[in-house]
Design a protein around this motif. Structure first.
Motif, PDB file in Angstrom:
ATOM      1  N   GLU A 101       6.370   4.509  -0.967  1.00  0.00           N
ATOM      2  CA  GLU A 101       6.295   5.964  -0.934  1.00  0.00           C
ATOM      3  C   GLU A 101       5.252   6.512  -1.902  1.00  0.00           C
ATOM      4  O   GLU A 101       4.655   7.561  -1.648  1.00  0.00           O
ATOM      5  N   SER A 102       5.044   5.812  -3.005  1.00  0.00           N
ATOM      6  CA  SER A 102       4.144   6.289  -4.042  1.00  0.00           C
ATOM      7  C   SER A 102       3.858   5.147  -5.001  1.00  0.00           C
ATOM      8  O   SER A 102       4.419   4.048  -4.869  1.00  0.00           O
ATOM      9  N   LEU A 103       2.990   5.414  -5.994  1.00  0.00           N
ATOM     10  CA  LEU A 103       2.733   4.419  -7.023  1.00  0.00           C
ATOM     11  C   LEU A 103       4.013   4.128  -7.805  1.00  0.00           C
ATOM     12  O   LEU A 103       4.308   2.973  -8.123  1.00  0.00           O
ATOM     13  N   ALA A 104       4.781   5.184  -8.124  1.00  0.00           N
ATOM     14  CA  ALA A 104       6.026   4.989  -8.863  1.00  0.00           C
ATOM     15  C   ALA A 104       6.996   4.119  -8.079  1.00  0.00           C
ATOM     16  O   ALA A 104       7.667   3.238  -8.646  1.00  0.00           O
ATOM     17  N   ASP A 105       7.076   4.341  -6.773  1.00  0.00           N
ATOM     18  CA  ASP A 105       7.951   3.537  -5.919  1.00  0.00           C
ATOM     19  C   ASP A 105       7.489   2.080  -5.899  1.00  0.00           C
ATOM     20  O   ASP A 105       8.304   1.156  -5.993  1.00  0.00           O
ATOM     21  N   TYR A 106       6.180   1.879  -5.809  1.00  0.00           N
ATOM     22  CA  TYR A 106       5.622   0.513  -5.823  1.00  0.00           C
ATOM     23  C   TYR A 106       5.962  -0.182  -7.141  1.00  0.00           C
ATOM     24  O   TYR A 106       6.405  -1.328  -7.154  1.00  0.00           O
ATOM     25  N   GLN A 107       5.747   0.513  -8.252  1.00  0.00           N
ATOM     26  CA  GLN A 107       6.004  -0.084  -9.560  1.00  0.00           C
ATOM     27  C   GLN A 107       7.483  -0.403  -9.737  1.00  0.00           C
ATOM     28  O   GLN A 107       7.841  -1.445 -10.298  1.00  0.00           O
ATOM     29  N   LYS A 108       8.346   0.503  -9.271  1.00  0.00           N
ATOM     30  CA  LYS A 108       9.781   0.288  -9.423  1.00  0.00           C
ATOM     31  C   LYS A 108      10.239  -0.920  -8.624  1.00  0.00           C
ATOM     32  O   LYS A 108      10.986  -1.773  -9.126  1.00  0.00           O
ATOM     33  N   THR A 124      -9.483  10.265 -10.927  1.00  0.00           N
ATOM     34  CA  THR A 124      -9.231   9.004 -10.251  1.00  0.00           C
ATOM     35  C   THR A 124      -7.724   8.762 -10.129  1.00  0.00           C
ATOM     36  O   THR A 124      -7.014   8.765 -11.135  1.00  0.00           O
ATOM     37  N   PRO A 125      -7.219   8.555  -8.906  1.00  0.00           N
ATOM     38  CA  PRO A 125      -5.766   8.504  -8.705  1.00  0.00           C
ATOM     39  C   PRO A 125      -5.104   7.178  -9.073  1.00  0.00           C
ATOM     40  O   PRO A 125      -3.883   7.107  -9.158  1.00  0.00           O
ATOM     41  N   ILE A 126      -5.873   6.123  -9.284  1.00  0.00           N
ATOM     42  CA  ILE A 126      -5.287   4.829  -9.626  1.00  0.00           C
ATOM     43  C   ILE A 126      -6.095   4.189 -10.752  1.00  0.00           C
ATOM     44  O   ILE A 126      -7.230   4.582 -11.022  1.00  0.00           O
ATOM     45  N   TYR A 180       0.837  -1.201   0.000  1.00  0.00           N
ATOM     46  CA  TYR A 180       0.000   0.000   0.000  1.00  0.00           C
ATOM     47  C   TYR A 180       0.871   1.249   0.000  1.00  0.00           C
ATOM     48  O   TYR A 180       2.074   1.202   0.264  1.00  0.00           O
ATOM     49  N   TYR A 181       0.240   2.377  -0.348  1.00  0.00           N
ATOM     50  CA  TYR A 181       0.898   3.674  -0.226  1.00  0.00           C
ATOM     51  C   TYR A 181      -0.156   4.720   0.051  1.00  0.00           C
ATOM     52  O   TYR A 181      -1.351   4.526  -0.207  1.00  0.00           O
ATOM     53  N   VAL A 182       0.267   5.853   0.604  1.00  0.00           N
ATOM     54  CA  VAL A 182      -0.638   6.946   0.976  1.00  0.00           C
ATOM     55  C   VAL A 182      -0.507   8.064  -0.044  1.00  0.00           C
ATOM     56  O   VAL A 182       0.615   8.444  -0.414  1.00  0.00           O
TER      57      VAL A 182
END
Length: 424
Positions: free
Chosen positions: A252-259, A124-126, A108-110
């Motif tokens: 930390e973020s969607l980008a961090d999750y994807q990376k 929509t954020p995701i 998860y991320y905030v």
């Protein structure tokens, strides 16, 4: 406009600022006003919506991807949205102060800021599947559906009264957007109406934007069926609070999750191992076996006509492979479990210059663990799977990855990510 932000004042007000914007007829206003007002005035909502992403060829449904939305909300900024498909379980929470995205039960991320209900719908954020905005506009309490359904329109008309599924008195409306998207809405014909079905046809938009060359008889549509819907009653605030499981990882973020997950996703079960035996059946019926390709670097790209990232990635991979076409590098695009006639018609309209293989029974899906697409495997002349790509990281990133990998393999090297990790 569905898919864009184009604000219209509540209750379809005719102001000087909207004088040049689309204005629905009085009949359309009167028909939609009870439904739109009920949503805009609602303090709470509970809905369940079933989504079918349908690919049609000459009137026959040849692909149907299903998923489900369960939504609870409270005005002005509390909601939980659960999107469930075969491939993922994604949730979006907001307790009014913090908005949290749970990509899975373990990750998860905030979000940087809490999004209120209206912002959720229009921005929509995701990813919640293709074109979720109109469904959300009919499902989230306190939002103004006219922002979504009257913004950027060319026309909205009443088709007429009908029997929905042969048993429910309903009204059918039809809308055409200025970006080419066409939608049809069915709602109950009663004093306090509720939505029954929203059908969104994306085909005209695909044609207008030139994203793909659409073959004759091809159609891509989204069918949202409202299984349950209410804008009243009680909703427990505990639904809106995210409580992280003990072993969950916070990103930390969607980008961090994807990376970070890209590395894990790259750990495909075949990575660093010998590719299994396989036979490719090309569109013209030609069969090519893995034995025929021994000594070559083979790029296998798994794709489907309904997969937009797959379509985006295809020409990029082809261009990268073409730079090594005099070094025994070959590329095959393997369609995932779709009707051969659909694939033939669709691929025939594209300017890919790619050898397309069909796998209508999904045999190769199991063989290569192609549960998620886009999925691309790079197999070395030795027969070892040297690299695995999952998803679409963007044009430049994907191009560089393939160029670097193919450069190493064509010189007889190995790719570090495919080599077994040494024990500590």
């Amino acid at each position: 406009m569905v898919g864009n932000v184009c604000f219209v004042s509540p209750a379809f007000a005719d102001s000087d600022s909207t004088a040049n914007a689309f204005q629905p007829s009085e009949e359309v206003k009167a028909t939609l006003l009870p439904l739109f007002t009920a949503i805009a005035d609602a303090d709470v909502s509970r809905t369940k919506v079933e989504l079918s992403v349908e690919t049609v060829m000459h009137g026959e449904i040849v692909s149907n991807e299903k998923s489900t939305f369960q939504i609870a909300s409270k005005f002005p900024g509390k909601y939980t949205i659960y999107h469930k498909s075969e491939e993922e379980r994604k949730r979006l929470y907001s307790d009014g102060e913090t908005s949290t995205v749970a990509m899975s039960p373990e990750a998860y991320y905030v979000l940087p800021e809490a999004l209120n209900n209206q912002t959720l719908v229009t921005r929509t954020p995701i990813g919640l599947g293709p074109y979720p905005e109109p469904m959300l506009a009919l499902s989230v309490a306190g939002v103004d559906p006219s922002v979504t359904f009257f913004g950027g329109m060319l026309s909205v008309s009443i088709v007429g009264q009908t029997q929905f599924r042969g048993r429910v008195d309903s009204i059918h409306l039809h809308g055409e957007q200025d970006d080419g998207v066409v939608w049809d809405l069915w709602m109950t014909d009663e004093k306090q109406p509720r939505p029954l079905r929203l059908l969104v046809n994306l085909t005209p938009m695909l044609i207008a934007t030139g994203q793909v060359r659409v073959p004759q008889g091809y159609e891509l549509s989204l069918r949202y069926d409202f299984v349950s819907w209410r804008m009243s009653g009680e909703v427990d605030d505990r639904l809106f609070r995210f409580i992280a499981p003990k072993d969950a990882t916070k990103y930390e973020s969607l980008a961090d999750y994807q990376k970070q997950t890209a590395v894990r996703l790259g750990s495909h079960p075949l990575l660093g191992k010998a590719a299994p035996d396989y036979t490719l059946t090309l569109l013209d019926g030609t069969e090519i076996s893995s034995d025929d390709l021994k000594g070559k670097t083979v790029v296998l790209d798994f794709w489907a006509t309904w997969c937009t990232p797959c379509i985006q990635a295809m020409p990029i991979i082809k261009a990268a492979v073409d730079e090594f076409n005099d070094q025994d590098v070959v590329f095959y695009a393997v369609n995932v479990a779709e009707n051969a006639s659909l694939v033939n018609g669709f691929a025939g309209e594209q300017d890919w210059g790619v050898d397309v293989a069909v796998d209508p029974k999904g045999t190769m899906i199991e063989t290569f663990s192609a549960g998620k697409i886009p999925l691309t495997l790079v197999i070395a002349p030795s027969g070892i799977v040297e690299a695995v790509h999952v998803g679409y990281p963007g044009k430049e990133a994907l191009k560089k990855q393939f160029q670097d990998e193919l450069d190493v393999l064509t010189q007889g090297g190995r790719i570090a990510t495919s080599q077994p990790q040494k024990a500590d």
